[in-house]
Design a protein around this motif. Structure first.
Motif, PDB file in Angstrom:
ATOM      1  N   HIS A  56      11.001   3.733   2.271  1.00 58.05           N
ATOM      2  CA  HIS A  56      11.412   3.364   3.721  1.00 58.05           C
ATOM      3  C   HIS A  56       9.968   2.829   4.270  1.00 58.05           C
ATOM      4  O   HIS A  56      10.186   1.675   4.834  1.00 58.05           O
ATOM      5  N   ARG A  57       8.876   3.208   4.141  1.00 54.22           N
ATOM      6  CA  ARG A  57       7.340   2.616   4.564  1.00 54.22           C
ATOM      7  C   ARG A  57       7.159   1.352   3.667  1.00 54.22           C
ATOM      8  O   ARG A  57       7.124   0.124   4.444  1.00 54.22           O
ATOM      9  N   THR A  58       7.655   1.323   2.473  1.00 47.87           N
ATOM     10  CA  THR A  58       7.466   0.076   1.639  1.00 47.87           C
ATOM     11  C   THR A  58       8.333  -1.295   2.402  1.00 47.87           C
ATOM     12  O   THR A  58       8.022  -2.160   2.440  1.00 47.87           O
ATOM     13  N   ILE A  59       9.604  -0.908   2.549  1.00 46.22           N
ATOM     14  CA  ILE A  59      10.717  -1.823   3.102  1.00 46.22           C
ATOM     15  C   ILE A  59      10.040  -2.224   4.425  1.00 46.22           C
ATOM     16  O   ILE A  59      10.117  -3.595   4.551  1.00 46.22           O
ATOM     17  N   GLN A  60       9.762  -1.280   5.306  1.00 46.60           N
ATOM     18  CA  GLN A  60       9.537  -1.879   6.631  1.00 46.60           C
ATOM     19  C   GLN A  60       8.242  -2.808   6.563  1.00 46.60           C
ATOM     20  O   GLN A  60       8.402  -3.801   7.453  1.00 46.60           O
ATOM     21  N   THR A  61       7.064  -2.381   5.688  1.00 43.80           N
ATOM     22  CA  THR A  61       6.043  -3.410   5.650  1.00 43.80           C
ATOM     23  C   THR A  61       6.738  -4.794   5.002  1.00 43.80           C
ATOM     24  O   THR A  61       6.226  -6.030   5.457  1.00 43.80           O
ATOM     25  N   TYR A  62       7.417  -4.650   3.845  1.00 42.53           N
ATOM     26  CA  TYR A  62       7.948  -6.123   3.270  1.00 42.53           C
ATOM     27  C   TYR A  62       8.749  -6.840   4.375  1.00 42.53           C
ATOM     28  O   TYR A  62       8.445  -7.934   4.632  1.00 42.53           O
ATOM     29  N   LEU A  63       9.687  -6.200   5.146  1.00 45.64           N
ATOM     30  CA  LEU A  63      10.534  -6.879   6.343  1.00 45.64           C
ATOM     31  C   LEU A  63       9.536  -7.469   7.294  1.00 45.64           C
ATOM     32  O   LEU A  63       9.698  -8.854   7.794  1.00 45.64           O
ATOM     33  N   GLN A  64       8.491  -6.845   7.835  1.00 44.00           N
ATOM     34  CA  GLN A  64       7.392  -7.307   8.618  1.00 44.00           C
ATOM     35  C   GLN A  64       6.883  -8.522   7.899  1.00 44.00           C
ATOM     36  O   GLN A  64       6.250  -9.567   8.665  1.00 44.00           O
ATOM     37  N   GLN A  65       6.020  -8.438   6.764  1.00 39.16           N
ATOM     38  CA  GLN A  65       5.487  -9.350   6.120  1.00 39.16           C
ATOM     39  C   GLN A  65       6.552 -10.780   5.938  1.00 39.16           C
ATOM     40  O   GLN A  65       5.773 -11.620   6.263  1.00 39.16           O
ATOM     41  N   LYS A  66       7.669 -10.588   5.612  1.00 42.59           N
ATOM     42  CA  LYS A  66       8.528 -11.662   5.253  1.00 42.59           C
ATOM     43  C   LYS A  66       9.159 -12.220   6.752  1.00 42.59           C
ATOM     44  O   LYS A  66       9.987 -13.048   6.607  1.00 42.59           O
TER      45      LYS A  66
ATOM     46  N   GLU B  15      25.428   2.612  -3.697  1.00 33.92           N
ATOM     47  CA  GLU B  15      24.877   2.207  -2.535  1.00 33.92           C
ATOM     48  C   GLU B  15      24.676   2.823  -1.509  1.00 33.92           C
ATOM     49  O   GLU B  15      25.242   3.676  -1.198  1.00 33.92           O
ATOM     50  N   ASN B  16      23.615   2.258  -0.541  1.00 37.80           N
ATOM     51  CA  ASN B  16      23.289   2.777   0.821  1.00 37.80           C
ATOM     52  C   ASN B  16      22.929   4.425   0.596  1.00 37.80           C
ATOM     53  O   ASN B  16      23.616   5.059   1.417  1.00 37.80           O
ATOM     54  N   ILE B  17      22.055   4.498  -0.064  1.00 34.87           N
ATOM     55  CA  ILE B  17      21.666   6.078  -0.251  1.00 34.87           C
ATOM     56  C   ILE B  17      20.852   6.346   1.062  1.00 34.87           C
ATOM     57  O   ILE B  17      19.983   5.638   1.660  1.00 34.87           O
ATOM     58  N   THR B  18      20.637   7.509   1.489  1.00 31.82           N
ATOM     59  CA  THR B  18      19.836   8.201   2.617  1.00 31.82           C
ATOM     60  C   THR B  18      19.137   9.322   2.249  1.00 31.82           C
ATOM     61  O   THR B  18      19.249   9.868   1.298  1.00 31.82           O
ATOM     62  N   LEU B  19      18.196   9.606   2.977  1.00 31.78           N
ATOM     63  CA  LEU B  19      17.506  11.062   3.154  1.00 31.78           C
ATOM     64  C   LEU B  19      18.302  12.331   3.242  1.00 31.78           C
ATOM     65  O   LEU B  19      19.398  12.237   3.881  1.00 31.78           O
TER      66      LEU B  19
ATOM     67  N   ARG C  69       0.829  -1.192  -0.071  1.00 29.77           N
ATOM     68  CA  ARG C  69       0.020   0.206  -0.245  1.00 29.77           C
ATOM     69  C   ARG C  69       0.768   1.354   0.003  1.00 29.77           C
ATOM     70  O   ARG C  69       0.300   2.314  -0.172  1.00 29.77           O
ATOM     71  N   PHE C  70       2.009   1.190   0.157  1.00 29.62           N
ATOM     72  CA  PHE C  70       2.981   2.341   0.480  1.00 29.62           C
ATOM     73  C   PHE C  70       3.618   2.625  -0.904  1.00 29.62           C
ATOM     74  O   PHE C  70       4.188   3.843  -1.285  1.00 29.62           O
ATOM     75  N   GLY C  71       4.065   1.650  -1.652  1.00 26.15           N
ATOM     76  CA  GLY C  71       4.636   1.918  -2.853  1.00 26.15           C
ATOM     77  C   GLY C  71       5.227   0.437  -3.533  1.00 26.15           C
ATOM     78  O   GLY C  71       4.770  -0.631  -3.282  1.00 26.15           O
ATOM     79  N   GLU C  72       6.278   0.659  -4.243  1.00 30.41           N
ATOM     80  CA  GLU C  72       6.937  -0.489  -5.054  1.00 30.41           C
ATOM     81  C   GLU C  72       8.346  -0.315  -4.624  1.00 30.41           C
ATOM     82  O   GLU C  72       9.027   0.566  -4.562  1.00 30.41           O
ATOM     83  N   ILE C  73       9.005  -1.712  -4.605  1.00 28.00           N
ATOM     84  CA  ILE C  73      10.361  -1.949  -4.565  1.00 28.00           C
ATOM     85  C   ILE C  73      10.694  -2.644  -5.941  1.00 28.00           C
ATOM     86  O   ILE C  73      10.227  -3.731  -6.240  1.00 28.00           O
ATOM     87  N   ASP C  74      11.708  -1.806  -6.669  1.00 26.60           N
ATOM     88  CA  ASP C  74      11.985  -2.394  -7.918  1.00 26.60           C
ATOM     89  C   ASP C  74      12.729  -3.819  -7.824  1.00 26.60           C
ATOM     90  O   ASP C  74      12.231  -4.878  -8.447  1.00 26.60           O
ATOM     91  N   ILE C  75      13.644  -3.858  -7.090  1.00 28.08           N
ATOM     92  CA  ILE C  75      14.487  -4.979  -7.172  1.00 28.08           C
ATOM     93  C   ILE C  75      15.107  -5.368  -5.641  1.00 28.08           C
ATOM     94  O   ILE C  75      15.473  -4.362  -4.926  1.00 28.08           O
TER      95      ILE C  75
END
Length: 110
Positions: free
Chosen positions: A74-84, A106-110, A33-39
């Motif tokens: 970031h929100r998409t990743i957190q949801t993915y990590l929780q689901q998996k 590698e390792n980009i941030t806000l 629901r927050f977005g998409e992760i490409d790879i």
């Protein structure tokens, strides 16, 4: 060529590039629901969430990675990590595709 078709080609090239550089692709085009992760790839016990950006120039591609996009990611990743139920170190990477060039940041941030 349509934007989505260009994006698919860039992602395919990106997966090949990552594999050649020691990554194992574990998932692609993950939506929630927050977005998409490409790879999503794994290397050295670190999960890499890779945002693929393609454009005619490096600057155009990089400028498409906005703070808003990173927040959604970031929100998409957190949801993915929780689901998996994953508890591994992770980072966000950008794979910039322009002309025939692929560049991993590698390792980009806000």
């Amino acid at each position: 060529m349509h934007t989505r078709a260009r994006g698919n080609i860039a992602e395919e090239r990106g997966c090949e590039y990552l594999r050649k550089n020691g990554f194992r692709i574990i998932d692609r085009n993950v939506y929630n629901r927050f977005g998409e992760i490409d790879i999503i790839a794994l290397r050295d016990d670190v999960i890499h969430f890779v945002e693929v950006k393609s454009a005619q120039t490096y600057e155009q591609a990089v400028n498409n990675i906005t703070p808003s996009k990173l927040q959604k990611l970031h929100r998409t990743i957190q949801t993915y990590l929780q689901q998996k139920r994953l508890n591994l170190d992770y980072c966000i990477d950008a794979l910039i595709v322009y002309d025939e060039v692929l560049e991993l940041i590698e390792n980009i941030t806000l």
